[in-house]
Design a protein around this motif. Sequence first.
Motif, PDB file in Angstrom:
ATOM      1  N   GLU A   1      86.714  -6.661  12.316  1.00 28.81           N
ATOM      2  CA  GLU A   1      86.249  -6.394  13.678  1.00 28.81           C
ATOM      3  C   GLU A   1      86.754  -7.450  14.660  1.00 28.81           C
ATOM      4  OE1 GLU A   1      82.042  -6.222  13.197  1.00 28.81           O
ATOM      5  OE2 GLU A   1      82.041  -4.149  12.450  1.00 28.81           O
ATOM      6  N   ILE A   2      86.773  -8.712  14.215  1.00 26.66           N
ATOM      7  CA  ILE A   2      87.272  -9.780  15.079  1.00 26.66           C
ATOM      8  C   ILE A   2      88.743  -9.567  15.388  1.00 26.66           C
ATOM      9  CG2 ILE A   2      87.859 -12.245  15.126  1.00 26.66           C
ATOM     10  CD1 ILE A   2      85.223 -12.747  13.629  1.00 26.66           C
ATOM     11  N   MET A   3      89.536  -9.269  14.367  1.00 29.72           N
ATOM     12  CA  MET A   3      90.968  -9.081  14.590  1.00 29.72           C
ATOM     13  C   MET A   3      91.231  -7.842  15.443  1.00 29.72           C
ATOM     14  SD  MET A   3      91.897 -11.782  13.295  1.00 29.72           S
ATOM     15  CE  MET A   3      93.643 -11.576  13.645  1.00 29.72           C
ATOM     16  N   ALA A   4      90.404  -6.806  15.250  1.00 31.42           N
ATOM     17  CA  ALA A   4      90.579  -5.598  16.051  1.00 31.42           C
ATOM     18  C   ALA A   4      90.297  -5.884  17.528  1.00 31.42           C
ATOM     19  CB  ALA A   4      89.653  -4.498  15.533  1.00 31.42           C
ATOM     20  N   LYS A   5      89.321  -6.745  17.781  1.00 32.77           N
ATOM     21  CA  LYS A   5      88.994  -7.102  19.166  1.00 32.77           C
ATOM     22  C   LYS A   5      90.183  -7.752  19.855  1.00 32.77           C
ATOM     23  CE  LYS A   5      86.545 -10.794  20.010  1.00 32.77           C
ATOM     24  NZ  LYS A   5      85.422 -11.754  20.144  1.00 32.77           N
ATOM     25  N   TYR A   6      90.816  -8.705  19.174  1.00 34.44           N
ATOM     26  CA  TYR A   6      91.962  -9.383  19.780  1.00 34.44           C
ATOM     27  C   TYR A   6      93.202  -8.495  19.787  1.00 34.44           C
ATOM     28  CZ  TYR A   6      89.235 -13.667  19.881  1.00 34.44           C
ATOM     29  OH  TYR A   6      88.259 -14.602  20.152  1.00 34.44           O
ATOM     30  N   ALA A   7      93.295  -7.575  18.843  1.00 30.23           N
ATOM     31  CA  ALA A   7      94.425  -6.643  18.830  1.00 30.23           C
ATOM     32  C   ALA A   7      94.354  -5.685  20.004  1.00 30.23           C
ATOM     33  CB  ALA A   7      94.445  -5.867  17.514  1.00 30.23           C
ATOM     34  N   THR A   8      93.127  -5.352  20.423  1.00 26.94           N
ATOM     35  CA  THR A   8      92.941  -4.450  21.557  1.00 26.94           C
ATOM     36  C   THR A   8      93.365  -5.111  22.860  1.00 26.94           C
ATOM     37  OG1 THR A   8      91.098  -3.358  20.445  1.00 26.94           O
ATOM     38  CG2 THR A   8      91.247  -3.100  22.840  1.00 26.94           C
ATOM     39  N   SER A   9      92.988  -6.389  23.025  1.00 27.62           N
ATOM     40  CA  SER A   9      93.335  -7.092  24.261  1.00 27.62           C
ATOM     41  C   SER A   9      93.211  -8.595  24.055  1.00 27.62           C
ATOM     42  CB  SER A   9      92.416  -6.638  25.403  1.00 27.62           C
ATOM     43  OG  SER A   9      92.706  -7.348  26.592  1.00 27.62           O
TER      44      SER A   9
ATOM     45  N   PRO B   1      92.769 -12.327  25.347  1.00 27.38           N
ATOM     46  CA  PRO B   1      92.165 -12.902  26.552  1.00 27.38           C
ATOM     47  C   PRO B   1      93.222 -13.510  27.471  1.00 27.38           C
ATOM     48  CG  PRO B   1      91.003 -13.616  24.567  1.00 27.38           C
ATOM     49  CD  PRO B   1      92.266 -12.957  24.116  1.00 27.38           C
ATOM     50  N   THR B   2      92.928 -13.537  28.748  1.00 23.93           N
ATOM     51  CA  THR B   2      93.810 -14.194  29.710  1.00 23.93           C
ATOM     52  C   THR B   2      93.341 -15.614  30.006  1.00 23.93           C
ATOM     53  OG1 THR B   2      92.541 -13.207  31.518  1.00 23.93           O
ATOM     54  CG2 THR B   2      94.507 -12.027  30.773  1.00 23.93           C
ATOM     55  N   THR B   3      92.205 -16.003  29.428  1.00 28.54           N
ATOM     56  CA  THR B   3      91.709 -17.373  29.552  1.00 28.54           C
ATOM     57  C   THR B   3      91.512 -17.956  28.157  1.00 28.54           C
ATOM     58  OG1 THR B   3      89.400 -16.632  29.635  1.00 28.54           O
ATOM     59  CG2 THR B   3      90.550 -16.932  31.736  1.00 28.54           C
ATOM     60  N   LEU B   4      91.522 -19.278  28.078  1.00 26.84           N
ATOM     61  CA  LEU B   4      91.408 -19.968  26.802  1.00 26.84           C
ATOM     62  C   LEU B   4      90.005 -20.507  26.583  1.00 26.84           C
ATOM     63  CD1 LEU B   4      94.736 -21.980  27.020  1.00 26.84           C
ATOM     64  CD2 LEU B   4      94.296 -20.032  25.527  1.00 26.84           C
ATOM     65  N   ASP B   5      89.599 -20.559  25.330  1.00 25.70           N
ATOM     66  CA  ASP B   5      88.310 -21.118  24.959  1.00 25.70           C
ATOM     67  C   ASP B   5      88.476 -22.560  24.495  1.00 25.70           C
ATOM     68  OD1 ASP B   5      86.845 -18.641  25.279  1.00 25.70           O
ATOM     69  OD2 ASP B   5      87.782 -17.958  23.410  1.00 25.70           O
ATOM     70  N   ARG B   6      87.421 -23.351  24.638  1.00 24.90           N
ATOM     71  CA  ARG B   6      87.386 -24.714  24.108  1.00 24.90           C
ATOM     72  C   ARG B   6      86.299 -24.787  23.041  1.00 24.90           C
ATOM     73  NH1 ARG B   6      89.718 -28.497  27.734  1.00 24.90           N
ATOM     74  NH2 ARG B   6      89.307 -30.099  26.171  1.00 24.90           N
TER      75      ARG B   6
ATOM     76  N   TRP C   1     101.741 -14.842  17.532  1.00 19.06           N
ATOM     77  CA  TRP C   1     103.196 -14.943  17.691  1.00 19.06           C
ATOM     78  C   TRP C   1     103.771 -13.950  18.698  1.00 19.06           C
ATOM     79  CZ3 TRP C   1     102.162 -14.849  12.001  1.00 19.06           C
ATOM     80  CH2 TRP C   1     102.143 -16.148  11.457  1.00 19.06           C
ATOM     81  N   PHE C   2     103.143 -12.795  18.843  1.00 11.34           N
ATOM     82  CA  PHE C   2     103.721 -11.732  19.663  1.00 11.34           C
ATOM     83  C   PHE C   2     102.747 -11.366  20.780  1.00 11.34           C
ATOM     84  CE2 PHE C   2     104.813 -11.164  15.151  1.00 11.34           C
ATOM     85  CZ  PHE C   2     106.143 -11.517  15.208  1.00 11.34           C
ATOM     86  N   TYR C   3     103.266 -11.101  21.953  1.00  8.19           N
ATOM     87  CA  TYR C   3     102.404 -10.839  23.098  1.00  8.19           C
ATOM     88  C   TYR C   3     103.114  -9.924  24.085  1.00  8.19           C
ATOM     89  CZ  TYR C   3     105.347 -14.299  25.451  1.00  8.19           C
ATOM     90  OH  TYR C   3     106.410 -14.972  25.970  1.00  8.19           O
ATOM     91  N   ASP C   4     102.345  -9.357  24.995  1.00  4.68           N
ATOM     92  CA  ASP C   4     102.841  -8.406  25.979  1.00  4.68           C
ATOM     93  C   ASP C   4     103.339  -9.165  27.211  1.00  4.68           C
ATOM     94  OD1 ASP C   4     103.256  -6.415  27.839  1.00  4.68           O
ATOM     95  OD2 ASP C   4     101.498  -5.249  27.231  1.00  4.68           O
ATOM     96  N   ARG C   5     104.637  -9.180  27.420  1.00  2.00           N
ATOM     97  CA  ARG C   5     105.202  -9.926  28.554  1.00  2.00           C
ATOM     98  C   ARG C   5     104.785  -9.340  29.897  1.00  2.00           C
ATOM     99  NH1 ARG C   5     108.976 -13.690  27.248  1.00  2.00           N
ATOM    100  NH2 ARG C   5     109.737 -13.681  25.093  1.00  2.00           N
ATOM    101  N   GLU C   6     104.444  -8.066  29.928  1.00  2.00           N
ATOM    102  CA  GLU C   6     103.995  -7.469  31.189  1.00  2.00           C
ATOM    103  C   GLU C   6     102.664  -8.075  31.624  1.00  2.00           C
ATOM    104  OE1 GLU C   6     103.858  -3.282  30.863  1.00  2.00           O
ATOM    105  OE2 GLU C   6     106.022  -3.044  30.610  1.00  2.00           O
TER     106      GLU C   6
ATOM    107  N   THR D   1     106.187 -14.927  32.208  1.00  2.00           N
ATOM    108  CA  THR D   1     106.970 -16.040  31.658  1.00  2.00           C
ATOM    109  C   THR D   1     106.189 -17.340  31.680  1.00  2.00           C
ATOM    110  OG1 THR D   1     107.930 -16.459  33.831  1.00  2.00           O
ATOM    111  CG2 THR D   1     109.162 -15.003  32.351  1.00  2.00           C
ATOM    112  N   GLY D   2     104.886 -17.272  31.982  1.00  2.00           N
ATOM    113  CA  GLY D   2     104.050 -18.472  31.990  1.00  2.00           C
ATOM    114  C   GLY D   2     103.692 -18.896  30.583  1.00  2.00           C
ATOM    115  N   ARG D   3     102.580 -19.580  30.447  1.00  2.00           N
ATOM    116  CA  ARG D   3     102.154 -20.060  29.131  1.00  2.00           C
ATOM    117  C   ARG D   3     101.880 -18.865  28.224  1.00  2.00           C
ATOM    118  NH1 ARG D   3     100.890 -24.440  26.698  1.00  2.00           N
ATOM    119  NH2 ARG D   3      99.358 -24.480  25.025  1.00  2.00           N
ATOM    120  N   CYS D   4     102.585 -18.794  27.123  1.00  2.00           N
ATOM    121  CA  CYS D   4     102.504 -17.617  26.272  1.00  2.00           C
ATOM    122  C   CYS D   4     101.570 -17.862  25.086  1.00  2.00           C
ATOM    123  CB  CYS D   4     103.886 -17.211  25.773  1.00  2.00           C
ATOM    124  SG  CYS D   4     104.561 -18.301  24.498  1.00  2.00           S
TER     125      CYS D   4
END
Length: 209
Positions: free
Chosen positions: A11-19, A21-26, A100-105, A109-112
């Motif tokens: 379930e955790i991996m499916a959540k991140y596979a769906t979308s 985040p555009t912000t980072l956690d600490r 490793w892989f992400y949606d460039r759209e 070209t910022g922090r990937c």
Amino acid sequence: MKINWLRQRAEIMAKYATSLPTTLDRVKLTFDFPEHGWMPVHFFKNEQEMGFVEFSDVYDSFKPFRQWLEILAEIGNSRASVTCLDCESSHTVLYYEPVWFYDREIYGTGRCPADCGIFSVYDEADDRFILDAYCDTSLFVRDLYHSLMDFVSAMQKRPDFTEHWRVSDWNDNWEEDDEEETKSKEIFLGTLKSPIIEAYIKNTMNGRH
């Protein structure tokens, strides 16, 4: 085998596979002073406590924890890293998986996300993941290592620490006739301080906060 462990992990991996985040956690940790051979370790995500596990002085969890961070420091984002900590009556599993892989759209070209990863903690005692987080790898390693070193430094000032936590089994310099204060100062810092992690932090942070 814990069926919930596999289901929740999926379930955790499916959540991140769906979308992603555009912000980072600490993520940070705090360690309570031990009582009767047990030490609660609290996990925080963005300053909010998410849960805790309990280390036991019967089986050392500190060295495997440090070694797991060292692996992250040495391999960077080349592969995932996982450790299963024996907490005597249960286990705690720490995962860190680079993206490793992400949606460039979305990310342009910022922090990937290649510089980031997914962290999760499974607590066998409660049969659940107590947190998952999307982290900057360098900040993640630094924050967890500093959490560990803060606790180490605090215990150096507590001679009574050795009265509550069995340390002779994993302190190579232990001498039974040493003074108690000397023992407490040598126990943690000498065994948990990591030149590998400190070099990694120095080389990757470059003045970042």
